[in-house]
Design a protein around this motif. Structure first.
Motif, PDB file in Angstrom:
ATOM      1  N   LYS A 269     -20.595  16.922  15.155  1.00 23.56           N
ATOM      2  CA  LYS A 269     -21.556  16.034  15.807  1.00 23.56           C
ATOM      3  C   LYS A 269     -22.762  15.800  14.896  1.00 23.56           C
ATOM      4  O   LYS A 269     -23.242  14.671  14.768  1.00 23.56           O
ATOM      5  N   ALA A 270     -23.236  16.847  14.243  1.00 23.65           N
ATOM      6  CA  ALA A 270     -24.367  16.710  13.321  1.00 23.65           C
ATOM      7  C   ALA A 270     -24.003  15.806  12.150  1.00 23.65           C
ATOM      8  O   ALA A 270     -24.810  14.969  11.729  1.00 23.65           O
ATOM      9  N   ASP A 271     -22.786  15.943  11.626  1.00 21.67           N
ATOM     10  CA  ASP A 271     -22.342  15.073  10.534  1.00 21.67           C
ATOM     11  C   ASP A 271     -22.318  13.610  10.968  1.00 21.67           C
ATOM     12  O   ASP A 271     -22.725  12.719  10.219  1.00 21.67           O
ATOM     13  N   GLU A 272     -21.848  13.357  12.182  1.00 25.08           N
ATOM     14  CA  GLU A 272     -21.817  11.989  12.701  1.00 25.08           C
ATOM     15  C   GLU A 272     -23.237  11.431  12.853  1.00 25.08           C
ATOM     16  O   GLU A 272     -23.497  10.275  12.517  1.00 25.08           O
ATOM     17  N   GLU A 273     -24.150  12.254  13.363  1.00 25.94           N
ATOM     18  CA  GLU A 273     -25.534  11.813  13.530  1.00 25.94           C
ATOM     19  C   GLU A 273     -26.183  11.536  12.184  1.00 25.94           C
ATOM     20  O   GLU A 273     -26.908  10.550  12.022  1.00 25.94           O
ATOM     21  N   LEU A 274     -25.925  12.394  11.190  1.00 23.29           N
ATOM     22  CA  LEU A 274     -26.470  12.167   9.853  1.00 23.29           C
ATOM     23  C   LEU A 274     -25.929  10.876   9.248  1.00 23.29           C
ATOM     24  O   LEU A 274     -26.668  10.113   8.624  1.00 23.29           O
ATOM     25  N   ALA A 275     -24.653  10.617   9.425  1.00 22.27           N
ATOM     26  CA  ALA A 275     -24.058   9.382   8.915  1.00 22.27           C
ATOM     27  C   ALA A 275     -24.709   8.174   9.578  1.00 22.27           C
ATOM     28  O   ALA A 275     -25.001   7.168   8.916  1.00 22.27           O
ATOM     29  N   SER A 276     -24.973   8.271  10.871  1.00 24.59           N
ATOM     30  CA  SER A 276     -25.629   7.181  11.590  1.00 24.59           C
ATOM     31  C   SER A 276     -27.055   6.975  11.087  1.00 24.59           C
ATOM     32  O   SER A 276     -27.503   5.839  10.902  1.00 24.59           O
ATOM     33  N   ILE A 277     -27.772   8.063  10.853  1.00 21.76           N
ATOM     34  CA  ILE A 277     -29.142   7.980  10.341  1.00 21.76           C
ATOM     35  C   ILE A 277     -29.139   7.369   8.942  1.00 21.76           C
ATOM     36  O   ILE A 277     -29.962   6.505   8.636  1.00 21.76           O
ATOM     37  N   ARG A 278     -28.206   7.805   8.092  1.00 26.41           N
ATOM     38  CA  ARG A 278     -28.111   7.233   6.743  1.00 26.41           C
ATOM     39  C   ARG A 278     -27.859   5.730   6.806  1.00 26.41           C
ATOM     40  O   ARG A 278     -28.479   4.953   6.084  1.00 26.41           O
TER      41      ARG A 278
END
Length: 126
Positions: A43-52
C-alpha cells in the motif's frame, strides 16, 4: 479472503525475534504479522507511486505556467511601470513573513535566492 499456497521464507534471527514478539503481542501467528507487513508495504509503494506521478504532473504544470508568463510584464496595481520600489502591500507582507520565520530560515531562504542568481530584497534596497 482465501489464502493461496504457503511459502517458506528465511529470516535473519533478529527479524524472526521481532516478528515473533509482535505476533505474540497481537495474539496472532507470525505468518499473519508478516502478511500484514507485506500488505502495508504494498500500500505504501502504491501511495508513493501516486505521489511521484502527482509531483511529475505538478512539475509539468509549473513549467507550462512559467512559459506562459515568461515574456509578460508583471503588472502590480498601484505601481508605475518600471518602478523598482516595493509597493506598500509587498513591503507589509515581506515584513510580516520575515517576522514569522527564524533567523536560520531567513538565512537559508536568502542563500537560495542568491543561488538562483537573484539579489535578496534586503541587499537590493538600501
Amino acid at each position: 479472503m482465501a489464502l493461496s499456497d504457503s511459502i517458506k521464507v528465511r529470516l535473519r534471527e533478529g527479524q524472526a525475534l521481532v516478528y515473533a514478539a509482535e505476533a505474540e503481542g497481537k495474539g496472532v501467528g507470525m505468518a499473519t504479522v508478516i502478511r500484514e507487513r507485506l500488505e502495508r508495504a504494498d500500500k505504501a509503494d502504491e501511495e508513493l507511486a501516486s505521489i511521484r506521478a502527482s509531483l511529475i504532473e505538478l512539475g509539468d504544470d509549473v513549467e507550462r505556467l512559467s512559459r506562459l508568463v515568461a515574456d509578460r510584464p508583471v503588472e502590480v496595481p498601484g505601481r508605475a511601470q518600471g518602478d523598482d520600489q516595493p509597493s506598500a502591500v509587498h513591503l507589509e507582507m515581506l515584513l510580516l513573513l520575515r517576522g514569522l520565520v527564524s533567523p536560520q530560515t531567513l538565512r537559508m531562504v536568502t542563500a537560495e535566492v542568491e543561488r538562483q542568481g537573484l539579489v535578496p530584497w534586503g541587499r537590493s534596497v538600501r
